[in-house]
Scaffold this motif. Structure first.
Motif, PDB file in Angstrom:
ATOM      1  N   UNK A  20      -9.661  -7.876  -5.099  1.00 50.86           N
ATOM      2  CA  UNK A  20      -8.990  -7.289  -3.881  1.00 50.86           C
ATOM      3  C   UNK A  20      -7.495  -6.841  -4.290  1.00 50.86           C
ATOM      4  N   UNK A  21      -7.180  -5.763  -4.201  1.00 51.63           N
ATOM      5  CA  UNK A  21      -5.683  -5.309  -4.413  1.00 51.63           C
ATOM      6  C   UNK A  21      -5.031  -5.065  -2.975  1.00 51.63           C
ATOM      7  N   UNK A  22      -3.865  -5.573  -2.682  1.00 46.42           N
ATOM      8  CA  UNK A  22      -3.403  -5.203  -1.610  1.00 46.42           C
ATOM      9  C   UNK A  22      -1.913  -4.866  -1.927  1.00 46.42           C
ATOM     10  N   UNK A  28       2.764   3.833   4.096  1.00 45.36           N
ATOM     11  CA  UNK A  28       1.197   4.115   4.040  1.00 45.36           C
ATOM     12  C   UNK A  28       0.866   4.307   2.748  1.00 45.36           C
ATOM     13  N   UNK A  29       0.598   3.147   1.866  1.00 42.00           N
ATOM     14  CA  UNK A  29       0.147   3.400   0.600  1.00 42.00           C
ATOM     15  C   UNK A  29      -1.296   3.073   0.491  1.00 42.00           C
ATOM     16  N   UNK A  53      -1.606   6.062  -4.136  1.00 38.77           N
ATOM     17  CA  UNK A  53      -1.093   7.225  -3.751  1.00 38.77           C
ATOM     18  C   UNK A  53      -0.386   6.907  -2.309  1.00 38.77           C
ATOM     19  N   UNK A  54       0.512   7.728  -2.169  1.00 32.46           N
ATOM     20  CA  UNK A  54       1.526   7.510  -0.934  1.00 32.46           C
ATOM     21  C   UNK A  54       2.547   6.666  -1.209  1.00 32.46           C
ATOM     22  N   UNK A  55       3.007   6.446  -2.370  1.00 35.96           N
ATOM     23  CA  UNK A  55       4.272   5.640  -2.778  1.00 35.96           C
ATOM     24  C   UNK A  55       5.303   6.262  -2.581  1.00 35.96           C
ATOM     25  N   UNK A  56       6.213   5.654  -1.869  1.00 39.36           N
ATOM     26  CA  UNK A  56       7.535   6.503  -1.515  1.00 39.36           C
ATOM     27  C   UNK A  56       8.770   5.455  -1.841  1.00 39.36           C
ATOM     28  N   UNK A  57       8.374   4.245  -2.093  1.00 35.74           N
ATOM     29  CA  UNK A  57       9.348   3.058  -2.607  1.00 35.74           C
ATOM     30  C   UNK A  57       8.529   2.387  -3.410  1.00 35.74           C
TER      31      UNK A  57
END
Length: 108
Positions: A20-22, A28-29, A53-57
């Motif tokens: 499991x990856x979290x 919202x990644x 995807x959805x990486x902003x930071x």
């Protein structure tokens, strides 16, 4: 988001392994296209490839392993690669080097 993939049994002594990856972030990644490979017979490591995807930071990931539903406790040193400070969308990889006491049934 949690995703899990099972390793196909290659040999009777291999363990079935859930991964499991979290993403540890408030944004919202999304983690998808998770591929898990045991690198046997070349070595005893496990390679986890994933698309994020959805990486902003910058994002840190938490990796959880389980054998037949039982969690496997591994030290942070068992994980290398793209676990911490993932700062852009893309495909990344994590290498897991299991310890003998945590996964006694794994092929080394």
């Amino acid at each position: 988001m949690k995703l899990a993939k099972m390793l196909p049994p290659v040999k009777a002594s291999l363990v079935s392994l859930g991964v499991v990856l979290i993403a540890m972030t408030a944004s919202a990644v999304t983690i998808d296209r998770v591929i898990v490979r045991q690198m046997w017979p070349w070595n005893g490591t496990i390679r986890i490839e994933y698309k994020i995807s959805g990486v902003t930071d910058p994002v840190d990931l938490k990796v959880s392993l389980a054998e037949k539903g039982t969690p496997i406790a591994l030290p942070a040193s068992a994980f290398s690669g793209d676990v911490y400070n993932v700062s852009a969308d893309g495909v990344y990889a994590i290498t897991v080097t299991p310890t003998a006491d945590a996964m006694p049934n794994a092929i080394k």
